[in-house]
Design a protein around this motif. Structure first.
Motif, mmCIF file in Angstrom:
data_model
loop_
_atom_site.group_PDB
_atom_site.id
_atom_site.type_symbol
_atom_site.label_atom_id
_atom_site.label_comp_id
_atom_site.label_asym_id
_atom_site.label_seq_id
_atom_site.Cartn_x
_atom_site.Cartn_y
_atom_site.Cartn_z
ATOM 1 N N GLU A 6 0.829 -1.203 0.000
ATOM 2 C CA GLU A 6 0.000 0.000 0.000
ATOM 3 C C GLU A 6 0.863 1.253 0.000
ATOM 4 N N LEU A 7 1.886 1.253 0.858
ATOM 5 C CA LEU A 7 2.758 2.427 0.951
ATOM 6 C C LEU A 7 3.623 2.576 -0.294
ATOM 7 N N ARG A 8 4.043 1.468 -0.873
ATOM 8 C CA ARG A 8 4.862 1.553 -2.083
ATOM 9 C C ARG A 8 4.063 2.160 -3.232
ATOM 10 N N LEU A 9 2.816 1.737 -3.389
ATOM 11 C CA LEU A 9 1.978 2.307 -4.439
ATOM 12 C C LEU A 9 1.660 3.776 -4.168
ATOM 13 N N PHE A 10 1.420 4.098 -2.910
ATOM 14 C CA PHE A 10 1.131 5.476 -2.530
ATOM 15 C C PHE A 10 2.330 6.390 -2.751
ATOM 16 N N ALA A 11 3.544 5.868 -2.528
ATOM 17 C CA ALA A 11 4.746 6.691 -2.640
ATOM 18 C C ALA A 11 4.989 7.164 -4.067
ATOM 19 N N VAL A 12 4.573 6.387 -5.059
ATOM 20 C CA VAL A 12 4.847 6.742 -6.453
ATOM 21 C C VAL A 12 4.158 8.048 -6.842
ATOM 22 N N PRO A 13 2.832 8.188 -6.707
ATOM 23 C CA PRO A 13 2.213 9.467 -7.056
ATOM 24 C C PRO A 13 2.567 10.586 -6.089
ATOM 25 N N ASP A 119 -1.490 -9.485 9.714
ATOM 26 C CA ASP A 119 -2.470 -9.906 8.712
ATOM 27 C C ASP A 119 -3.879 -9.981 9.271
ATOM 28 N N HIS A 120 -4.027 -10.207 10.604
ATOM 29 C CA HIS A 120 -5.340 -10.354 11.242
ATOM 30 C C HIS A 120 -6.176 -11.436 10.576
ATOM 31 N N GLY A 121 -5.488 -12.438 9.967
ATOM 32 C CA GLY A 121 -6.237 -13.526 9.334
ATOM 33 C C GLY A 121 -6.800 -13.175 7.978
ATOM 34 N N GLN A 122 -6.468 -11.983 7.440
ATOM 35 C CA GLN A 122 -7.000 -11.581 6.143
ATOM 36 C C GLN A 122 -6.106 -12.134 5.036
ATOM 37 N N SER A 123 -6.686 -12.634 3.976
ATOM 38 C CA SER A 123 -5.903 -12.997 2.809
ATOM 39 C C SER A 123 -5.537 -11.717 2.071
ATOM 40 N N ARG A 124 -4.270 -11.586 1.721
ATOM 41 C CA ARG A 124 -3.794 -10.373 1.121
ATOM 42 C C ARG A 124 -3.632 -10.593 -0.373
ATOM 43 N N GLY A 125 -3.800 -9.551 -1.152
ATOM 44 C CA GLY A 125 -3.664 -9.671 -2.592
ATOM 45 C C GLY A 125 -3.885 -8.336 -3.255
ATOM 46 N N TRP A 126 -3.652 -8.302 -4.566
ATOM 47 C CA TRP A 126 -3.790 -7.054 -5.303
ATOM 48 C C TRP A 126 -5.243 -6.608 -5.383
ATOM 49 N N GLY A 127 -6.186 -7.561 -5.349
ATOM 50 C CA GLY A 127 -7.588 -7.165 -5.392
ATOM 51 C C GLY A 127 -7.976 -6.273 -4.232
ATOM 52 N N ARG A 128 -7.412 -6.542 -3.073
ATOM 53 C CA ARG A 128 -7.665 -5.723 -1.893
ATOM 54 C C ARG A 128 -7.174 -4.291 -2.100
ATOM 55 N N LEU A 129 -6.031 -4.132 -2.758
ATOM 56 C CA LEU A 129 -5.493 -2.788 -2.992
ATOM 57 C C LEU A 129 -6.276 -2.044 -4.069
ATOM 58 N N LEU A 130 -6.671 -2.753 -5.110
ATOM 59 C CA LEU A 130 -7.452 -2.114 -6.166
ATOM 60 C C LEU A 130 -8.834 -1.697 -5.682
ATOM 61 N N ALA A 131 -9.332 -2.382 -4.647
ATOM 62 C CA ALA A 131 -10.651 -2.039 -4.118
ATOM 63 C C ALA A 131 -10.666 -0.667 -3.455
ATOM 64 N N VAL A 132 -9.504 -0.147 -3.059
ATOM 65 C CA VAL A 132 -9.462 1.170 -2.402
ATOM 66 C C VAL A 132 -9.833 2.284 -3.385
ATOM 67 N N PRO A 175 -2.459 4.783 2.129
ATOM 68 C CA PRO A 175 -1.743 4.879 3.422
ATOM 69 C C PRO A 175 -2.653 4.662 4.627
ATOM 70 N N MET A 176 -3.926 5.066 4.528
ATOM 71 C CA MET A 176 -4.847 4.837 5.642
ATOM 72 C C MET A 176 -5.115 3.344 5.812
ATOM 73 N N LEU A 177 -5.208 2.593 4.713
ATOM 74 C CA LEU A 177 -5.386 1.143 4.797
ATOM 75 C C LEU A 177 -4.215 0.510 5.536
ATOM 76 N N TRP A 178 -3.011 0.920 5.186
ATOM 77 C CA TRP A 178 -1.818 0.403 5.872
ATOM 78 C C TRP A 178 -1.854 0.736 7.358
ATOM 79 N N LEU A 179 -2.314 1.927 7.690
ATOM 80 C CA LEU A 179 -2.315 2.376 9.080
ATOM 81 C C LEU A 179 -3.347 1.630 9.913
ATOM 82 N N VAL A 180 -4.582 1.523 9.414
ATOM 83 C CA VAL A 180 -5.632 0.916 10.236
ATOM 84 C C VAL A 180 -5.391 -0.574 10.429
#
Length: 262
Positions: A6-13, A119-132, A175-180
């Motif tokens: 999340e932070l890596r993608l946010f850092a680019v723009p 992880d809090h038991g969440q499956s991680r993936g690109w779909g989760r990031l694109l959903a933001v 960045p808020m997703l990464w934080l929460v």
């Protein structure tokens, strides 16, 4: 998927927006309109070109030390051509690309050294990031259509609202997703993150009105009721709606994985 994606993608723009805002200020003066136009231009170029180049580099040449510089120079070249293929614009593009490459390399290297969030038991993936950005686009686009006149203007309003919502989702939502996910374990943490995002956007865009409003001599309820109704509440409500929509997308995405796991 790289950790802290999340932070890596946010850092680019963000890096591109800061560099181009600085260049615009140096060239045209430090007026707020110039800084914002440079910030907007740089962030959009990075979202359309910089993020795909980052993902391509992660896949094809993850260990190459030059890839962030190469991506930045390519973004700068495209930006210079869009502004006009003049020697002055190309020179500014080259200088901006070098500055962007140095800043991006430094920021991304720092992000890669951060510990990964739980992880809090969440499956991680690109779909989760694109959903933001998708949640931001659907929320703001739908609200824009609901508030503005119907008819032939609905589609342009929807598209414009959607683009703005996606832009905000990338710059604030990632960045808020990464934080929460680091701070909260409750199932409602994404809704909470959406509300916090709305408050943050208000602080960056609407809070300056606090000072202007106070200069008019308003006090008591005459001060707070208009401020809440036309200031904090709309931003907060939009953020909560976006967070709720993201929670729905995330739950839909997780259910097939959980079913396959069991």
């Amino acid at each position: 998927m790289p950790r802290n994606a999340e932070l890596r993608l946010f850092a680019v723009p963000l890096c591109a927006a800061l560099v181009y805002a600085l260049i615009k200020g140096l060239v045209n003066g430090w007026a707020a309109s110039q800084l914002f136009s440079g910030f907007l231009f740089g962030s959009v170029i990075a979202m359309l070109l910089g993020i795909p180049l980052l993902l391509w580099g992660d896949r094809r040449c993850p260990g190459a030390p030059w890839r962030h510089l190469g991506s930045s120079l390519l973004q700068a070249l495209v930006a210079g051509l869009l502004l006009g293929p003049s020697p002055r614009h190309l020179l500014l593009a080259l200088l901006g690309g070098l500055a962007l490459g140095a800043l991006s390399s430094l920021v991304l290297r720092g992000i890669e050294r951060l510990p990964a969030p739980p992880d809090h038991g969440q499956s991680r993936g690109w779909g989760r990031l694109l959903a933001v950005p998708l949640s931001g686009a659907l929320t703001l686009g739908a609200v824009a259509v609901a508030l503005y006149p119907k008819g032939s203007e609905s589609l342009p309003v929807l598209l414009m609202g959607g683009m703005v919502g996606a832009w905000i989702g990338m710059l604030v939502g990632w960045p808020m997703l990464w934080l929460v996910e680091r701070l909260f374990a409750t199932r409602w943490r994404y809704v909470l993150g959406g509300g916090l995002s709305g408050l943050l956007i208000w602080l960056l865009s609407g809070a300056p009105g606090l000072y202007i409003h106070s200069l008019k001599g308003a006090s008591g309820l005459d001060y707070w009721i208009p401020l809440l109704n036309r200031g904090v509440f709309p931003f907060l409500l939009l953020g909560l709606l976006g967070g709720l929509l993201f929670s729905l997308f995330n739950e839909i995405r997780r259910r097939p994985r959980l079913a396959n796991h069991h």
